[in-house]
Scaffold this motif. Structure first.
Motif, short mmCIF file in Angstrom:
data_model
loop_
_atom_site.label_atom_id
_atom_site.label_comp_id
_atom_site.label_asym_id
_atom_site.label_seq_id
_atom_site.Cartn_x
_atom_site.Cartn_y
_atom_site.Cartn_z
N GLU A 97 0.95 -0.98 0.09
CA GLU A 97 -0.14 -0.22 -0.17
C GLU A 97 0.93 1.54 0.00
N ASN A 98 1.61 1.28 1.21
CA ASN A 98 2.69 2.67 1.34
C ASN A 98 4.15 2.01 1.11
N TYR A 99 5.11 2.65 0.45
CA TYR A 99 5.58 2.23 -0.02
C TYR A 99 7.04 2.31 1.02
N LEU A 100 6.43 3.65 1.48
CA LEU A 100 7.80 3.79 2.88
C LEU A 100 7.95 3.27 4.07
N SER A 101 6.57 2.84 4.29
CA SER A 101 6.58 1.90 5.74
C SER A 101 6.27 0.49 5.10
N ALA A 102 6.34 0.20 4.34
CA ALA A 102 7.15 -1.49 3.59
C ALA A 102 8.42 -1.04 3.31
N THR A 103 8.93 -0.06 3.08
CA THR A 103 10.13 -0.72 3.15
C THR A 103 10.91 -0.19 4.56
N VAL A 104 10.48 0.42 5.74
CA VAL A 104 11.29 0.27 7.03
C VAL A 104 10.49 -0.81 7.68
N ASP A 105 8.89 -1.32 7.67
CA ASP A 105 9.12 -2.82 7.90
C ASP A 105 9.66 -4.48 7.33
N ALA A 106 10.11 -3.99 6.33
CA ALA A 106 11.86 -4.70 5.89
C ALA A 106 12.13 -4.62 6.52
N VAL A 107 12.76 -3.68 6.71
CA VAL A 107 14.34 -3.05 7.23
C VAL A 107 14.34 -3.81 8.65
N ALA A 108 13.35 -3.41 9.68
CA ALA A 108 12.97 -4.15 10.59
C ALA A 108 12.82 -5.81 10.64
#
Length: 681
Positions: free
Chosen positions: A239-250
């Motif tokens: 849905e949201n590339y920014l939160s997806a990026t942060v989630d993937a990093v976490a």
DNA sequence: GAGCACTGC
């Protein structure tokens, strides 16, 4: 030490001017043992296994296309192989071009070390503001592609070189494409002895071969040194590339073995948001350290991404596409790729530049993934589905610059080299005709081309081509000498404008003070006269006191030093054109600032805008009527009243169309200065 | 009212 003129400045200031300090010896002063180690290292590079194959291809074909991944040694080894094989005998040199200055300088230093010679003698480099080469002694010369194009002005057949290697050709910048086209033309017309080597990433090789002709060219592939990278896709679009990026990093941080992370995001805002989200999430336990990386970041903060993470901690770098090629972060094992990139695109309907966020190309995605496999097998997490990647949503290659950027500078350079018919020119990839037409119209409007014949005007267009400036700024500069007697201020103005960014820094926490201080420089005539005040203030300060002066006034010393160098280079160009000393000293300081304003309008008239009658804050382009807004960095952003008519240096459409480098003008000037462009009403 | 991806001569 030979009589080589090392590190001589080109800017006419009479002192060494490569103050960038970006060249450092990799190996230091290598003793005999050091040389042996270096030779051993050279032999271990993948390129070494292809040495004979490469030399044979160059011997037997006019053009050789070399395909190899980063680190295979093509940029450092191939010029040396050619040198060893005698291609630099008979007074000729081997040229190797790079898209970026730092790369040219670093490669030259490395090769000088490997050959055991002093930089600037047998091995040298030449980039803007820094020439560490010697016309007699230098046999291997690294240059930026733009510098080699400039060398064509004085030596149209590039007779100084036996081989020209165009490195990083997959970059597809305007300069790289133009250089390749020039080289083919030179080979075909008058120099069948000139050898061309095109060095490219895998997927573009066939296009280059087709361009140079199947019969006259060969492809040599150098197997890479990269480790396998395990690719993961999302099962469903995010849905949201920014939160997806942060989630993937976490998730990587929680579940995967140690190793640093490189996460690609399209822009600065996203990057800063991601950094702060990780900082909050990590709760300050210090086990995951987030760092930003983008080109506009101050160099001191950029350096931080190269520091290895402290023991027991993992580093995550959130970066724009700079980290795809220009900047290499070592020790990355995991790449997170949101699949987006920001690109500048000229909108022909409005004449405004747009900054658009769009899917990367498949080549870029592969390049990003490769960043995880530099030291050992790695993993890439693509934040889109496999189906999306395979679809047309992700084009095979990015759109080359000649198909999306203003072409006036390229057209001007081609005309100066005697290439008259830009429509029939043999391009690597032809630009859209409308883009070419736009450039021709712009140049004719400035008086650089004869509107009827399309030929370069001898007393203006030819000079404009010589100047290292965008044509509208070059026109301002020439007009300042010829018509407005304000050369001193115009030099400062165009030098500041060609920086492309504001010299004012706004330190966190001292915002109010910084903005207050800015008022000391602010000119009611606008941003450009303000910038002139800043540069004059800087240059009037003794060099030793400048750093302190900049700190006190919240100014970026590095940018002002750069502007100073540009202004000296421009003065040298004007003197070479042959303008009299008095003309170059002409100034409107203290007397009549309107001369400078008119001078600016004479080059920037196409960027004229009028304050909207209904909405007193916004503007509309005088031609075309597009709405443009005052950029927050402008002196007019917080001003109580704004001028009714302005010209601006640049406008970029992001969330809105923002104009920068604004100058107040009198509308009467527009019809006086550009009667062909504006009708009186 | 609130912001620019990346280069180069």
């Amino acid at each position: 030490m030979s009589a080589a003129k090392r590190h001589r400045g080109q800017d006419g200031a009479g002192r060494a001017s490569d103050g960038d300090g970006f060249v450092r010896s990799y190996y230091g002063e290598a003793g005999p043992g050091g040389r042996a180690l270096m030779d051993e290292q050279r032999r271990r590079l993948p390129a070494f296994r292809h040495r004979l194959q490469l030399l044979y291809a160059v011997e037997t074909h006019a053009t050789t296309i070399v395909v190899g991944e980063p680190g295979c040694g093509k940029s450092t080894q191939l010029p040396q192989y050619l040198h060893e094989a005698g291609w630099a005998a008979a007074g000729k040199a081997i040229a190797c071009t790079q898209p970026r200055r730092v790369a040219a300088a670093m490669l030259a230093q490395r090769v000088a070390d490997e050959m055991g010679v002093e930089l600037g003698t047998a091995v040298g480099y030449s980039v803007r503001f820094s020439d560490a080469s010697d016309a007699q002694a230098t046999r291997i010369k690294y240059l930026t592609d733009g510098t080699l194009i400039r060398e064509c002005f004085a030596d149209p057949l590039l007779s100084a070189y036996s081989v020209v290697m165009v490195d990083e050709a997959q970059d597809r910048s305007i300069a790289t494409d133009m250089l390749l086209a020039l080289l083919k033309k030179i080979q075909r017309k008058r120099r069948n002895d000139l050898r061309v080597v095109v060095s490219s990433a895998t997927l573009d090789a066939e296009r280059f071969r087709a361009f140079f002709g199947e019969e006259d060219s060969a492809i040599v592939s150098i197997a890479g040194q990269l480790h396998p990278v395990d690719t993961h896709y999302l099962a469903a679009p995010c849905e949201n590339y920014l939160s997806a990026t942060v989630d993937a990093v976490a998730r990587i941080h929680e579940q995967e073995p140690p190793g640093d992370i490189l996460a690609f995001l399209p822009g600065k805002d996203d990057i800063l948001a991601a950094v702060s989200q990780i900082e909050e999430m990590a709760g300050g336990d210090g086990r995951l350290v987030a760092l930003p990386m983008y080109a506009g970041l101050p160099p001191a903060e950029q350096k931080a991404v190269f520091d290895p993470a402290a023991r027991g901690t993992r580093k995550v770098v959130f970066a724009t596409s700079v980290a795809e090629t220009s900047v290499t972060v070592d020790g990355v094992l995991y790449v997170v790729d949101c699949g987006l990139v920001k690109q500048r695109v000229l909108d022909l309907a409005t004449g405004l530049d747009h900054l658009v966020t769009q899917p990367t190309s498949k080549s870029s995605a592969r390049q990003r993934a490769g960043r995880a496999g530099r030291t050992q097998p790695g993993k890439v997490y693509r934040l889109y589905t496999r189906e999306a990647f395979d679809s047309q949503l992700f084009p095979q290659h990015s759109t080359p610059e000649v198909c999306r950027l203003p072409l006036a500078p390229m057209v001007l350079a081609c005309k100066a080299l005697g290439i008259d018919n830009l429509v029939r020119f043999d391009y690597v990839q032809p630009p859209p005709p409308a883009l070419l037409a736009h450039a021709l119209a712009e140049l004719a409007g400035l008086g650089a081309l004869d509107a009827q014949t399309g030929a370069l005007t001898p007393d203006f267009g030819l000079y404009l081509a010589e100047l290292p400036l965008d044509p509208p700024l070059g026109a301002c500069l020439l007009n300042s000498v010829r018509r407005f007697a304000c050369a001193r201020e115009a030099v400062a103005a165009v030098a500041m404008l060609s920086l492309g960014e504001s010299p004012f820094v706004v330190p966190g926490g001292k915002r109010a003070e910084a903005l207050e201080d800015r008022r000391d420089f602010a000119a009611q005539e606008g941003d450009v006269l303000t910038a002139v005040n800043v540069l004059v203030g800087y240059q009037d300060t003794p060099p030793r006191a400048r750093a302190q002066w900049c700190r006190a006034h919240y100014l970026d010393a590095r940018l002002l030093d750069q502007a100073s160098r540009i202004s000296r280079q421009l003065e040298a160009h004007l003197a070479r054109i042959g303008y009299s000393r008095d003309a170059l000293r002409s100034s409107c300081s203290g007397s009549d600032a309107s001369r400078l304003q008119r001078c600016l309008a004479s080059g920037l008239f196409a960027n004229a805008a009028r304050r909207d009658a209904a909405d007193g804050t916004r503007y509309r382009m005088v031609r075309g009527g597009s709405v443009v807004d005052v950029h927050p960095s402008s002196v007019y952003f917080s001003a109580e009243t704004r001028p009714e008519f302005v010209v601006f240096a640049t406008a970029m459409v992001t969330t809105r169309a923002y104009m920068q480098g604004i100058t107040a003008i009198d509308p009467k000037w527009l019809t006086e200065l550009a009667p062909h462009y504006f009708s009186v009403s």
